[in-house]
Design an enzyme around this catalytic site. Structure first.
Site: not given
Lengths: 392, 260
Positions: B49, B60, B175
């Site tokens: 990924e 993030d 995911y």
């Protein structure tokens, strides 16, 4: 589900990580049910009157106007408790926080006015507040950092990126993604993901609503133009909201031209008209050819943001509102002009709107009435002005 | 059959789960980044990924944000990032490669063009971190038109309706996010997500891969034990790569061993 569309033409939307979608849905529900709940409106109305000090006056700045043909009226949002229009919608979102059963508030702030308003309301409503502020802005706006701390808020300086509002928003979003269960993200401007642009507009609408009635009382008609500065755009959309349907009133948003539109050092995304996606919304965005977000520049921390609320992008695209730019230097001239002519120290943000009004008034050859939103007071900006004068 | 399908089929036959490490493309520079990608491929990664560096990576945490800033500082552009993937796929054509990116990078390139370019570079799947289901239609359509798998996120707070939509739209894999928050090892993976995995599978979803806060072999084992088909490790992989190529190799090897 929602009464309001998430989009204004092609602008707006909900561009957030999936995990935040339930929190935004919850907020949409709380906001829309509150809008039609008389008890919420009554409580908010009381706070706006007795805590914030509304209605604010409409003042004719006769000494400021450089041209006898032109009358300039100031909507005095600088007189709202806390020193800026920010308090209006923060009160509403504070009540919404309670309505959703949450005890904490996360916020971001540029100039610190939104942070101060948030800290104030959190203290008053007994909520905990964590406020993210760019490290560079903490320096530029020390008095406001101190005010927030005095009122019990935790101020978290953000060092990443450019250390300004954009980066503070990123951190606030991260905090929210981790703590949405207990915390409300009290967004400070009419930008961000749905429903924030609608929510902030509806709770800032009171600026234009009052101004409209006050203009009618003062001169028996509406102004020729309503003028306000635009960073994210909350004070401007608050002023504009009730005038959008009044086609005879020009709507003018004033973007920060920084060191000049041709220098690249500015914060005028509407001027560039490049559509992008940042902080949950599709809107005009300062970015490079590949989509990396560029740093904006303005002498005013409160306008130093590379994007703009989606309704402004829409009003610009459809031509209902015009957006112009005023440079740092012109804004400072406007600032000084109001100090000397009327004994009012405006925020540097608002000075952008004033500077445009002065420029327009000087050039006017026929009678005209201008309504300028004086969105905040300038006490917080004295350091900036003093440093500037020391450097000259 | 897609490379993801082939991979999961092979792993099922061998009674293994997938281990998928994540790195940011171009961190700390293009050449070192390419070496890192090859190290992961050589040391047991079942798929990769890879993050396309974006100036404002709000999904993030600090570790990946720092990696992103290094990559951007070294002049990594979306084009150069895709170039790295092309080189990698020329060397390892059977290795499934997922791209993680942000909406503005896709939008700036033109949504359809972006997916076509990704396909040309050898990308097998694309996950856009800040595009939730309700904004996903044009992105999913462009992905499908370019024969790239759109990967959707199943968050821990998802409703049944959300999980159903995720199962319907997500291709390659789903995911599954282990906990609230952003990527990073600062917060460990959350509680078991058995009911979410069951619900997704009940809707015939693609294989479910767990991410966020996965930094140790024991967490890979726990993810597989709870019914996941694999685990993704981002920030811990970035930290291992920061230490040394050797540390990265040993990290990937150790995490993969836990998936057997």
């Amino acid at each position: 589900m929602s009464h309001f569309s998430p989009y204004f033409g092609e602008f707006g939307g909900t561009y957030v990580p999936e995990i935040l979608v339930p929190a935004l849905d919850q907020l949409t529900e709380a906001f829309e049910s509150a809008l039609v709940d008389p008890s919420f409106q009554e409580e908010l109305g009381k706070l706006l009157k007795h805590y914030a000090g509304r209605p604010t006056p409409l003042y004719e700045a006769t000494h400021l106007s450089p041209n006898p043909l032109v009358r300039i009226f100031l909507k005095r949002e600088d007189l709202v408790h806390g020193g800026a229009h920010k308090t209006n919608q923060v009160l509403a979102q504070g009540l919404l926080t309670q309505r959703m059963g949450k005890k904490e508030i996360i916020a971001e702030t540029g100039a610190g006015q939104h942070g101060v308003a948030t800290a104030m309301v959190a203290a008053m409503l007994g909520l905990k507040a964590r406020i993210y502020m760019g490290a560079k802005d903490c320096e530029r706006q020390q008095p406001n950092v101190y005010r927030m701390k005095l009122m019990g808020a935790e101020v978290i300086p953000v060092h990443s990126g450019s250390g300004t509002l954009k980066d503070a928003v990123n951190e606030a979003l991260r905090d929210w993604a981790a703590n949405y269960d207990s915390a409300h993200y009290l967004l400070g401007t009419a930008a961000g993901p749905h429903p924030f642009p609608h929510l902030v507009r509806e709770f800032q609408r009171i600026i234009g609503k009052e101004a409209k009635a006050q203009m009618l009382e003062a001169i028996g008609r509406l102004p020729d133009a309503a003028i306000a500065c635009v960073g994210g755009g909350s004070n401007a959309i608050g002023l504009f909201a009730d005038f959008i349907e009044e086609k005879g009133v020009e709507l003018i948003g004033v973007e920060p031209g920084g060191e000049g539109l041709d220098t690249g050092k500015h914060g005028a995304p509407i001027h560039l008209a490049r559509v992008g996606i940042l902080h949950g919304m599709k809107s005009y965005l300062m970015q490079d050819g590949e989509g990396q977000v560029e740093e904006s520049h303005s002498i005013s921390a409160g306008l130093d943001y590379p994007a703009v609320g989606p309704q402004h992008a829409y009003l610009a695209q459809t031509g209902r509102a015009q957006y112009v730019a005023i440079t740092d230097d012109e804004a400072i001239e406007g600032f000084k002009a109001l100090c000397r002519s009327e004994g009012i120290i405006p925020a540097i943000e608002s000075s952008h709107a004033l500077a445009y009004a002065l420029k327009r008034a000087k050039a006017a050859t026929k009678e005209e009435v201008l309504l300028v939103n004086l969105s905040g007071r300038g006490d917080k900006d004295l350091n900036t002005i003093m440093n500037l004068e020391a450097a000259q | 059959m897609s490379l993801y399908d082939a991979m999961f089929e092979r792993l099922r036959a061998d009674k293994e789960g997938a281990f998928i490490p994540f790195l940011t493309l171009g961190d700390p520079d293009l050449e070192t980044s390419f070496e890192h990608l090859c190290i992961m491929a050589e040391n047991g990664a079942d798929a990769l990924e890879l993050g396309m560096p974006f100036s404002d990576p709000v999904a993030d945490g600090p570790t990946i944000q720092a990696a992103t800033l290094r990559a951007l500082g070294a002049g990594t552009t979306p084009k150069k990032a895709l170039g790295l993937i092309r080189r990698l796929k020329d060397k390892y054509p059977e290795l499934p490669v997922g791209l993680l990116t942000y909406a503005n990078l896709v939008f700036a390139a033109g949504i359809e063009q972006f997916y076509q370019d990704a396909k040309a570079a050898g990308v097998d799947s694309v996950l856009v971190a800040d595009v939730p289901l309700k904004e996903s239609a044009p992105f999913v359509a462009a992905a499908k038109a370019a024969s790239v798998a759109p990967v959707m996120i199943a968050p821990p707070n998802a409703t049944d309706a959300t999980l159903k939509a995720v199962a319907e739209l997500s291709e390659g894999y789903v995911y599954l996010v282990s906990r609230a928050g952003v990527t990073g090892t600062e917060t460990a993976a959350g509680k078991p997500l058995g009911h979410i995995i069951e619900t997704l599978k009940g809707y015939n979803s693609a294989p479910v891969v767990l991410g966020f806060g996965i930094s140790e072999p024991s967490q890979v084992k726990a993810a597989l034990a709870s019914g996941c088909d694999g685990a993704i490790s981002g920030s811990a992989t970035v930290k291992a790569a920061e230490r040394s190529p050797h540390a990265l190799a040993r990290f990937v090897e150790g995490m993969k061993a836990a998936s057997r």
